[in-house]
Design a protein around this motif. Sequence first.
Motif, PDB file in Angstrom:
ATOM      1  N   HIS A 148       0.848  -1.197   0.000  1.00 17.94           N
ATOM      2  CA  HIS A 148       0.000   0.000   0.000  1.00 17.94           C
ATOM      3  C   HIS A 148       0.880   1.242   0.000  1.00 17.94           C
ATOM      4  CE1 HIS A 148      -3.799  -2.039   0.376  1.00 17.94           C
ATOM      5  NE2 HIS A 148      -3.466  -2.626   1.500  1.00 17.94           N
ATOM      6  N   GLY A 149       1.610   1.465  -1.069  1.00 19.73           N
ATOM      7  CA  GLY A 149       2.432   2.655  -1.183  1.00 19.73           C
ATOM      8  C   GLY A 149       3.881   2.419  -0.793  1.00 19.73           C
ATOM      9  N   PHE A 150       4.704   3.413  -1.077  1.00 20.04           N
ATOM     10  CA  PHE A 150       6.146   3.277  -0.858  1.00 20.04           C
ATOM     11  C   PHE A 150       6.516   3.251   0.621  1.00 20.04           C
ATOM     12  CE2 PHE A 150       5.961   4.989  -5.206  1.00 20.04           C
ATOM     13  CZ  PHE A 150       6.717   4.029  -5.850  1.00 20.04           C
ATOM     14  N   ALA A 151       5.763   3.948   1.463  1.00 18.30           N
ATOM     15  CA  ALA A 151       6.063   3.925   2.897  1.00 18.30           C
ATOM     16  C   ALA A 151       5.915   2.511   3.449  1.00 18.30           C
ATOM     17  CB  ALA A 151       5.144   4.885   3.647  1.00 18.30           C
ATOM     18  N   HIS A 152       4.898   1.814   2.992  1.00 16.76           N
ATOM     19  CA  HIS A 152       4.671   0.429   3.396  1.00 16.76           C
ATOM     20  C   HIS A 152       5.829  -0.460   2.935  1.00 16.76           C
ATOM     21  CE1 HIS A 152       1.778  -3.298   3.201  1.00 16.76           C
ATOM     22  NE2 HIS A 152       2.553  -3.318   4.280  1.00 16.76           N
ATOM     23  N   LEU A 153       6.256  -0.269   1.694  1.00 16.42           N
ATOM     24  CA  LEU A 153       7.358  -1.066   1.152  1.00 16.42           C
ATOM     25  C   LEU A 153       8.673  -0.759   1.868  1.00 16.42           C
ATOM     26  CD1 LEU A 153       8.631  -2.994  -0.860  1.00 16.42           C
ATOM     27  CD2 LEU A 153       8.615  -1.157  -2.560  1.00 16.42           C
ATOM     28  N   ILE A 154       8.917   0.514   2.155  1.00  8.03           N
ATOM     29  CA  ILE A 154      10.146   0.894   2.862  1.00  8.03           C
ATOM     30  C   ILE A 154      10.200   0.246   4.241  1.00  8.03           C
ATOM     31  CG2 ILE A 154      11.337   2.840   3.955  1.00  8.03           C
ATOM     32  CD1 ILE A 154      10.385   4.554   1.561  1.00  8.03           C
ATOM     33  N   ALA A 155       9.062   0.217   4.933  1.00  9.12           N
ATOM     34  CA  ALA A 155       9.007  -0.370   6.276  1.00  9.12           C
ATOM     35  C   ALA A 155       9.346  -1.855   6.252  1.00  9.12           C
ATOM     36  CB  ALA A 155       7.629  -0.153   6.887  1.00  9.12           C
ATOM     37  N   ASN A 156       9.007  -2.533   5.160  1.00 14.15           N
ATOM     38  CA  ASN A 156       9.255  -3.971   5.063  1.00 14.15           C
ATOM     39  C   ASN A 156      10.623  -4.321   4.474  1.00 14.15           C
ATOM     40  OD1 ASN A 156       6.849  -5.013   6.136  1.00 14.15           O
ATOM     41  ND2 ASN A 156       5.765  -4.789   4.188  1.00 14.15           N
ATOM     42  N   SER A 157      11.245  -3.394   3.756  1.00 12.10           N
ATOM     43  CA  SER A 157      12.422  -3.715   2.954  1.00 12.10           C
ATOM     44  C   SER A 157      13.616  -4.194   3.783  1.00 12.10           C
ATOM     45  CB  SER A 157      12.838  -2.511   2.106  1.00 12.10           C
ATOM     46  OG  SER A 157      11.906  -2.270   1.078  1.00 12.10           O
ATOM     47  N   LEU A 158      14.010  -3.432   4.801  1.00 13.44           N
ATOM     48  CA  LEU A 158      15.214  -3.793   5.549  1.00 13.44           C
ATOM     49  C   LEU A 158      15.044  -5.095   6.335  1.00 13.44           C
ATOM     50  CD1 LEU A 158      18.099  -3.067   6.178  1.00 13.44           C
ATOM     51  CD2 LEU A 158      17.292  -1.673   8.103  1.00 13.44           C
ATOM     52  N   PRO A 159      13.941  -5.257   7.115  1.00 15.19           N
ATOM     53  CA  PRO A 159      13.800  -6.548   7.814  1.00 15.19           C
ATOM     54  C   PRO A 159      13.679  -7.727   6.864  1.00 15.19           C
ATOM     55  CG  PRO A 159      11.839  -5.181   8.111  1.00 15.19           C
ATOM     56  CD  PRO A 159      12.894  -4.307   7.516  1.00 15.19           C
ATOM     57  N   LEU A 160      13.038  -7.524   5.717  1.00  9.72           N
ATOM     58  CA  LEU A 160      12.940  -8.619   4.739  1.00  9.72           C
ATOM     59  C   LEU A 160      14.320  -8.979   4.207  1.00  9.72           C
ATOM     60  CD1 LEU A 160      11.168 -10.523   3.040  1.00  9.72           C
ATOM     61  CD2 LEU A 160      11.049  -8.716   1.319  1.00  9.72           C
ATOM     62  N   LEU A 161      15.120  -7.966   3.914  1.00 11.04           N
ATOM     63  CA  LEU A 161      16.466  -8.211   3.396  1.00 11.04           C
ATOM     64  C   LEU A 161      17.318  -8.966   4.412  1.00 11.04           C
ATOM     65  CD1 LEU A 161      18.682  -7.723   1.250  1.00 11.04           C
ATOM     66  CD2 LEU A 161      19.185  -5.566   2.425  1.00 11.04           C
ATOM     67  N   ILE A 162      17.304  -8.519   5.666  1.00 13.47           N
ATOM     68  CA  ILE A 162      18.180  -9.108   6.678  1.00 13.47           C
ATOM     69  C   ILE A 162      17.699 -10.493   7.101  1.00 13.47           C
ATOM     70  CG2 ILE A 162      19.026  -8.875   9.042  1.00 13.47           C
ATOM     71  CD1 ILE A 162      19.026  -5.840   8.604  1.00 13.47           C
ATOM     72  N   ILE A 163      16.420 -10.600   7.481  1.00 15.44           N
ATOM     73  CA  ILE A 163      15.920 -11.887   7.970  1.00 15.44           C
ATOM     74  C   ILE A 163      15.837 -12.896   6.824  1.00 15.44           C
ATOM     75  CG2 ILE A 163      14.073 -13.058   9.228  1.00 15.44           C
ATOM     76  CD1 ILE A 163      13.338 -10.399  10.480  1.00 15.44           C
ATOM     77  N   GLY A 164      15.458 -12.428   5.633  1.00 16.57           N
ATOM     78  CA  GLY A 164      15.428 -13.309   4.479  1.00 16.57           C
ATOM     79  C   GLY A 164      16.818 -13.823   4.126  1.00 16.57           C
ATOM     80  N   PHE A 165      17.821 -12.951   4.228  1.00 11.80           N
ATOM     81  CA  PHE A 165      19.202 -13.360   3.977  1.00 11.80           C
ATOM     82  C   PHE A 165      19.632 -14.462   4.938  1.00 11.80           C
ATOM     83  CE2 PHE A 165      23.590 -12.706   5.527  1.00 11.80           C
ATOM     84  CZ  PHE A 165      24.289 -13.124   4.408  1.00 11.80           C
ATOM     85  N   VAL A 166      19.334 -14.284   6.224  1.00  9.57           N
ATOM     86  CA  VAL A 166      19.693 -15.292   7.221  1.00  9.57           C
ATOM     87  C   VAL A 166      18.944 -16.594   6.955  1.00  9.57           C
ATOM     88  CG1 VAL A 166      19.606 -15.881   9.682  1.00  9.57           C
ATOM     89  CG2 VAL A 166      20.309 -13.587   8.972  1.00  9.57           C
TER      90      VAL A 166
END
Length: 203
Positions: free
Chosen positions: A73-91
Amino acid sequence: MDPSRFDSVKRGAGSLLSGALAALLLMVVVLAGMWVIEIFDYMLNGSLDEEFGIVGLNPAGLPGIIFAPFLHHGFAHLIANSLPLLIIGFVAALRGIGKFLAASAIIILLGGFGTWLTSPGTITVGASGLVFGYFGYVLARGLFDRRALDIVLAIVIGVAYYSILWGLLPNQQGISWQGHLFGLIAGVVAAWVLRRKAISPAL
């Protein structure tokens, strides 16, 4: 040190490094894809969310189970998810891309179906279900597999991101606690299904 043992350690370190690079590259590609989709959705005035989101208890909304994690739902929503998705997904992907893809499929399908069953009349999109799913997967993998590295990674992720568990509470307007809860449950299920099987001793 025994030369053969040194070679074994060297091969193990090389394998871990190549696995880490593959995991990082995969998550960067996934995130880049989400950003491209969100830019496209912005150009369409958000119509993709309504067309491909999870519409609770509506048979027409079942395909959204697959597509909703990649919409926001917009870029703010995507920004909020981006970093935790990158880090936890990487692990989560460090132990092998094959297992990671299998875990992702379980999280998307099981977590999405649970969200569909418990969110009547609402449209749910966003990668937060994946974030919670990978969080549950990493923690439970340490418990089920009992490898030293998995236990350490579970502790690190648990300490760093324990605060996301507040997202399970059904008191935040506009936030799908159902998606968070069933994503977390699906992550634990994925860790159980994909756990290292014990080798039975030969008779």
